[in-house]
Design an enzyme around this catalytic site. Structure first.
Site, mmCIF file in Angstrom:
data_model
loop_
_atom_site.group_PDB
_atom_site.id
_atom_site.type_symbol
_atom_site.label_atom_id
_atom_site.label_comp_id
_atom_site.label_asym_id
_atom_site.label_seq_id
_atom_site.Cartn_x
_atom_site.Cartn_y
_atom_site.Cartn_z
ATOM 1 N N LEU A 200 -5.300 8.382 -3.161
ATOM 2 C CA LEU A 200 -3.873 7.919 -3.017
ATOM 3 C C LEU A 200 -4.110 6.524 -2.350
ATOM 4 C CD1 LEU A 200 -1.060 8.085 -2.445
ATOM 5 C CD2 LEU A 200 -1.514 9.393 -0.239
ATOM 6 N N SER A 201 -3.352 5.583 -2.726
ATOM 7 C CA SER A 201 -3.006 4.385 -2.041
ATOM 8 C C SER A 201 -4.246 3.664 -1.851
ATOM 9 C CB SER A 201 -2.456 4.718 -0.715
ATOM 10 O OG SER A 201 -2.091 3.350 -0.184
ATOM 11 N N ALA A 202 -4.932 3.312 -0.768
ATOM 12 C CA ALA A 202 -6.306 2.367 -0.749
ATOM 13 C C ALA A 202 -7.214 3.333 -1.299
ATOM 14 C CB ALA A 202 -6.794 2.327 0.705
#
Length: 381
Positions: free
Chosen positions: A145-147
């Protein structure tokens, strides 16, 4: 590129903003040590369900900023699914000494290049888990997720021969940024490499010529933290190596959301994208009903579709149990069912470096076996 004062202001805002579900009270993960030189100084956490079959698959899960491995697992439900279907789950975990916000350093060249930094640490964890527990090298997958999604993209680019598939949730394409100011700009959809350059970067990162991992991309249409243009960039980066065009092979509705699929010349689904209407920044969940999984929380969003289940299905890890609802209907506006707490499947806490029953049967012996395997694979000097 933004000026430095703007960058500092946004960094300060990010440090003050919760981006994860925090440490879970239900920690089903065990620490894995002795997995190599660990140049990225990451922590390795592992889950092995009871009665793990021989040659079981391995899923590598990368959390987002300010999250922990256990916290992300608690929300996403990956160990619940592993208990149902018999696969191992590896959770690399960032440390504050590397990044104050616990973000994987997806924009630092030394941490995302093949055989260096955090990327090499994760690769060493994978090799150690495979060697120690006899996992299937042909069924290794990575998601985040995300980073963590951007780091998953980096792992898929740096080590495409290792992974059968990947899933990037609210993440960014490999090579999008190489500095903190660039990282913020790319997250907001400003600038970045062209489609042609992204494809060149992917091909140039390793000497791999195929076959390539199948890729699942998830994005909220209302995400203002990592805007939807980044999902388009991830898709474009992988279309070329899979030899597919810009137009999808088919478009369908799954749990009320739009799924687009690209199939290769053999009719195999190699790319998919999910656009979750009205969803902000986070992992899409469905926590209620017969197929409910995970727990809602900050940036773990109960929107009526389980990305965890559908990603695993795309990777063919859960074929018998997932009943996909694909129709030509428009997205449903039906209200979600109230969340009811569920009892977690019982997990077995397994020492990731168990003492063998053979003549090498010491902790030092199994460590030597792992180190020898890492050297043979060129992952450790």
């Amino acid at each position: 590129m933004r000026n430095i004062s703007d960058t500092i202001a946004r960094l300060s805002a990010m440090r003050g903003r919760p981006v994860g579900s925090g440490q879970s009270k239900d920690d089903h993960l065990s620490d894995m040590t002795g997995f190599g030189s660990n140049p990225g100084a990451l922590r390795a956490r592992l889950y092995l369900p009871e009665n793990l079959p021989k040659q079981a698959p391995l899923v590598v899960v990368l959390h987002g900023c300010t999250q922990t491995a256990a916290g992300y697992d608690h929300g996403s439900g990956w160990t619940e699914l592993a208990a149902e279907h018999g696969f191992a789950v590896l959770f690399p975990e960032q440390q504050r000494a590397n990044n104050a916000n616990l973000c994987f350093n997806w924009f630092v060249l030394g941490d995302i290049s093949r055989d260096s930094g955090e990327a090499l640490s994760i690769r060493q964890m994978i090799e150690a888990a495979v060697v120690t527990h006899g996992l299937d090298r042909k069924r290794i997958f990575v998601t985040g997720l995300s980073a963590g999604g951007a780091m998953a993209a980096a792992m898929l680019a740096a080590y495409p021969e290792v992974f059968a598939g990947g899933a990037i949730i609210a993440g960014l394409a490999y090579g999008s940024a190489s500095t903190i100011p660039e990282a913020f700009d790319r997250m907001r959809g400003h600038g970045g490499p062209s489609k042609t350059e992204l494809q060149r970067l992917l091909r140039a990162t390793s000497s791999h010529k195929g076959p390539w991992p199948r890729i699942s991309v998830w994005q909220g249409s209302a995400d203002t933290t990592v805007v939807p243009a980044n999902a388009d960039a991830v898709l474009a980066q992988w279309q070329s190596v899979h030899g597919v065009g810009e137009r999808p092979t088919r478009t369908e509705k799954v749990d009320g959301q739009t799924r687009k699929v690209w199939s290769d010349g053999d009719g195999r689904d190699v790319l998919e994208t999910y656009t979750v209407v009205g969803m902000g920044h986070g992992t899409p969940l469905k926590t209620s009903g017969d197929d409910g999984l995970g727990r809602a929380g900050p940036f773990m969003l109960d929107v009526g579709i389980s990305s965890t289940r559908h990603i695993a299905h795309f990777w063919e890890l859960t074929e018998p149990k997932l009943r996909r609802k694909a129709t030509a209907e428009t997205a449903s506006g039906a209200a979600l069912q109230p969340f009811a707490p569920k009892e977690k499947p019982r997990a077995v806490r397994v020492d990731p470096t168990p003492e063998p029953a053979n003549a090498r049967g010491t902790a030092g012996g199994i460590t030597k076996v792992i180190e020898d395997a890492l050297r043979a694979a060129g992952l450790m000097r």
